[in-house]
Design an enzyme around this catalytic site. Sequence first.
Site, PDB file in Angstrom:
ATOM      1  N   HIS A  88      23.687  73.749-104.586  1.00 51.89           N
ATOM      2  CA  HIS A  88      24.286  73.439-105.892  1.00 51.89           C
ATOM      3  C   HIS A  88      23.618  72.217-106.523  1.00 51.89           C
ATOM      4  O   HIS A  88      23.322  71.243-105.835  1.00 51.89           O
ATOM      5  CB  HIS A  88      25.803  73.289-105.825  1.00 51.89           C
ATOM      6  CG  HIS A  88      26.325  72.179-104.969  1.00 51.89           C
ATOM      7  ND1 HIS A  88      26.658  70.938-105.478  1.00 51.89           N
ATOM      8  CD2 HIS A  88      26.603  72.111-103.644  1.00 51.89           C
ATOM      9  CE1 HIS A  88      27.119  70.170-104.504  1.00 51.89           C
ATOM     10  NE2 HIS A  88      27.092  70.855-103.377  1.00 51.89           N
ATOM     11  N   ASP A  90      25.012  70.701-109.246  1.00 53.34           N
ATOM     12  CA  ASP A  90      26.011  69.825-109.864  1.00 53.34           C
ATOM     13  C   ASP A  90      26.407  68.736-108.875  1.00 53.34           C
ATOM     14  O   ASP A  90      26.234  68.878-107.657  1.00 53.34           O
ATOM     15  CB  ASP A  90      27.243  70.603-110.340  1.00 53.34           C
ATOM     16  CG  ASP A  90      28.047  71.237-109.209  1.00 53.34           C
ATOM     17  OD1 ASP A  90      27.441  71.722-108.232  1.00 53.34           O
ATOM     18  OD2 ASP A  90      29.292  71.256-109.296  1.00 53.34           O
ATOM     19  N   ASP A 121      24.341  65.243-101.483  1.00 51.53           N
ATOM     20  CA  ASP A 121      25.234  66.355-101.855  1.00 51.53           C
ATOM     21  C   ASP A 121      25.008  66.741-103.311  1.00 51.53           C
ATOM     22  O   ASP A 121      25.635  66.184-104.184  1.00 51.53           O
ATOM     23  CB  ASP A 121      26.676  65.906-101.602  1.00 51.53           C
ATOM     24  CG  ASP A 121      27.698  67.005-101.843  1.00 51.53           C
ATOM     25  OD1 ASP A 121      27.309  68.160-102.065  1.00 51.53           O
ATOM     26  OD2 ASP A 121      28.903  66.695-101.830  1.00 51.53           O
ATOM     27  N   GLU A 155      29.760  73.992-108.005  1.00 54.22           N
ATOM     28  CA  GLU A 155      30.348  73.941-106.663  1.00 54.22           C
ATOM     29  C   GLU A 155      31.435  72.881-106.586  1.00 54.22           C
ATOM     30  O   GLU A 155      32.488  73.099-105.980  1.00 54.22           O
ATOM     31  CB  GLU A 155      29.263  73.651-105.619  1.00 54.22           C
ATOM     32  CG  GLU A 155      29.688  73.967-104.180  1.00 54.22           C
ATOM     33  CD  GLU A 155      30.420  72.830-103.485  1.00 54.22           C
ATOM     34  OE1 GLU A 155      31.015  73.075-102.439  1.00 54.22           O
ATOM     35  OE2 GLU A 155      30.408  71.682-103.992  1.00 54.22           O
ATOM     36  N   HIS A 429      30.347  61.862-102.739  1.00 56.04           N
ATOM     37  CA  HIS A 429      31.532  61.758-103.620  1.00 56.04           C
ATOM     38  C   HIS A 429      31.926  60.298-103.891  1.00 56.04           C
ATOM     39  O   HIS A 429      32.910  60.062-104.578  1.00 56.04           O
ATOM     40  CB  HIS A 429      32.756  62.503-103.058  1.00 56.04           C
ATOM     41  CG  HIS A 429      32.548  63.984-102.943  1.00 56.04           C
ATOM     42  ND1 HIS A 429      33.593  64.880-102.899  1.00 56.04           N
ATOM     43  CD2 HIS A 429      31.433  64.737-102.889  1.00 56.04           C
ATOM     44  CE1 HIS A 429      33.108  66.111-102.791  1.00 56.04           C
ATOM     45  NE2 HIS A 429      31.795  66.052-102.790  1.00 56.04           N
TER      46      HIS A 429
HETATM   47  N1  BES Z   1      28.889  69.401 -99.566  1.00 57.97           N
HETATM   48  C1  BES Z   1      30.290  69.466 -99.764  1.00 57.97           C
HETATM   49  C2  BES Z   1      31.031  70.235 -98.679  1.00 57.97           C
HETATM   50  C3  BES Z   1      31.169  69.490 -97.394  1.00 57.97           C
HETATM   51  C4  BES Z   1      31.707  68.223 -97.378  1.00 57.97           C
HETATM   52  C5  BES Z   1      30.817  70.081 -96.233  1.00 57.97           C
HETATM   53  C6  BES Z   1      31.854  67.540 -96.193  1.00 57.97           C
HETATM   54  C7  BES Z   1      30.968  69.419 -95.044  1.00 57.97           C
HETATM   55  C8  BES Z   1      31.473  68.147 -95.019  1.00 57.97           C
HETATM   56  C9  BES Z   1      30.573  70.155-101.072  1.00 57.97           C
HETATM   57  O1  BES Z   1      29.671  69.864-102.088  1.00 57.97           O
HETATM   58  C10 BES Z   1      31.927  69.720-101.561  1.00 57.97           C
HETATM   59  O2  BES Z   1      32.180  68.557-101.677  1.00 57.97           O
HETATM   60  N2  BES Z   1      32.785  70.664-101.814  1.00 57.97           N
HETATM   61  C11 BES Z   1      34.049  70.407-102.369  1.00 57.97           C
HETATM   62  C12 BES Z   1      34.612  71.760-102.701  1.00 57.97           C
HETATM   63  C13 BES Z   1      35.869  71.733-103.500  1.00 57.97           C
HETATM   64  C14 BES Z   1      35.636  71.076-104.833  1.00 57.97           C
HETATM   65  C15 BES Z   1      36.404  73.119-103.667  1.00 57.97           C
HETATM   66  C16 BES Z   1      34.938  69.691-101.371  1.00 57.97           C
HETATM   67  O3  BES Z   1      34.879  69.969-100.168  1.00 57.97           O
HETATM   68  O4  BES Z   1      35.690  68.816-101.795  1.00 57.97           O
HETATM   69 ZN    ZN Z   2      27.843  69.875-101.729  1.00 65.03          ZN
END
Ligand code: BES
Ligand code: ZN
Length: 457
Positions: A88, A90, A121, A155, A429
């Site tokens: 992704h 974004d 990320d 995403e 994040h």
């Molecule tokens: N890369 C992350 C997912 C992730 C985070 C995998 C930590 C393993 C460990 C992804 O970009 C993400 O942050 N996804 C969001 C999805 C949500 C908005 C539906 C999340 O997990 O908060």
């Molecule tokens: Zn991610």
Amino acid sequence: MDYPRLFEFVESRKEEFLAELGSILRIQSVSADPTKKGEMLRCAEAVSAAMRSVGIENVKLHETEGNPLVYGDYQHSPGRPTVLVYGHYDVQPVDPVSEWETPPFEPTVRGSDLYARGSSDDKGQLFIHLKAFQAMKTIEGDFPVNLKYIFEGEEEIGSVHLEPFIRSHADLLKADVVVISDTAMYGRDMPTICYGLRGMAYTELTVRNAQVDLHSGSFGGAVENPVHVLADIISRLHDRYGRVTVPHFYDDVAQVSDVEREEIARLPYSDAEFLRQSGAVAPFGEYGYSTNERLWIRPTLDVNGIFGGFTGEGAKTIIPSKATAKISMRLVPDQKSTRVLDLFESFVREIAPPTAIVELKKLHSGEPAITPIDHPAVRAASAALEQVFGAKPYFIREGGSIPEVLTFQESLGAPVVLLGFGLPDENSHAPNEHLYLRHFFDGIKTVAVLYDKIGGK
Ligand code: BES
Ligand code: ZN
């Protein structure tokens, strides 16, 4: 395949790769921010250009009602397996921006890391795949596999438009295996394959009373205060054992086998390292479970933000007209986000007093996913990691969510391999997100070796 030449190629192009990644990191592709639509398109175009420049073919932007999807492929190996790569472009919002040591969209190398929003990320990890393609094409000329790429710009806001696209373009995306680099390694130089992600059910809870804020002298004590009601509701969502109190919340949680729990317990873990990674004061969570179990195999409920009433400097005497909390629940197999959201809503309505109005807005959701650990493609990924990192990978679950994993598995019937190169303490994040550069370069090598191993050459 000539691994030493491949590795040398990557080592010799470090500066160039970083500069190219930098130009994508400069784009402010914050999907949650409606004022950044232009940046989303600019980023999709920059990703397309980067794909074309390494030789990926049929690169195309697919418009959606949200942000564009970027597709591309390279299919010149008939009879060989097809790998679909997902990533992704974004990123999450950058606030509080004052806490960044260098601005979020000015990529900066400090020490062993590259700092920028999206470095880990997921722009940096997405870029690993483009550079692996370039490395393979330059060194070997041809590929032992066919490749397809699908990159999305939503995403971080729940992949709302990718899901129907996958279902309606199953032929275009048809593949034998899906590879995703959007997870973290268990620690520095600890190669990792992730086999489980939690799901997500996100909701916004608003408590309202009067149309406008009221003078707290004229009305205080004689009408309900929405901030109090919200605080009361939130305080009743957990018991003192750290369990979520929403009735039936745990009903569909699948029992995790003793064997798996033993394997989780065997992973290297220390509270000290966990506290270093998180910067938290103490471990905390559901009674009866270890930290990794709390993160990986147990569902949770968290308030992500709360606002209402007067939050400026000094004092102001009002009864706020409303108060809002952003509340998300991380789900585990076999919980379903729709059912969990319904359970949450019923409980909140049941405990809310009749003296105020409660409104619930469902924001987004995604289902939990488990990926295979014994598929040949997973063995290939494991061998590729060992080739590059010199150690067998750790198999872990993670607590984060990638909503499309289940959709890929269901609609393409292909296994997903979660081959991430991030780290848990790279501040994704959060302010000062960064990417450990050695993992970036070793990730490029690993992905190229993976193609070789999947292709069986
Ligand atoms: N890369 C992350 C997912 C992730 C985070 C995998 C930590 C393993 C460990 C992804 O970009 C993400 O942050 N996804 C969001 C999805 C949500 C908005 C539906 C999340 O997990 O908060
Ligand atoms: Zn991610």
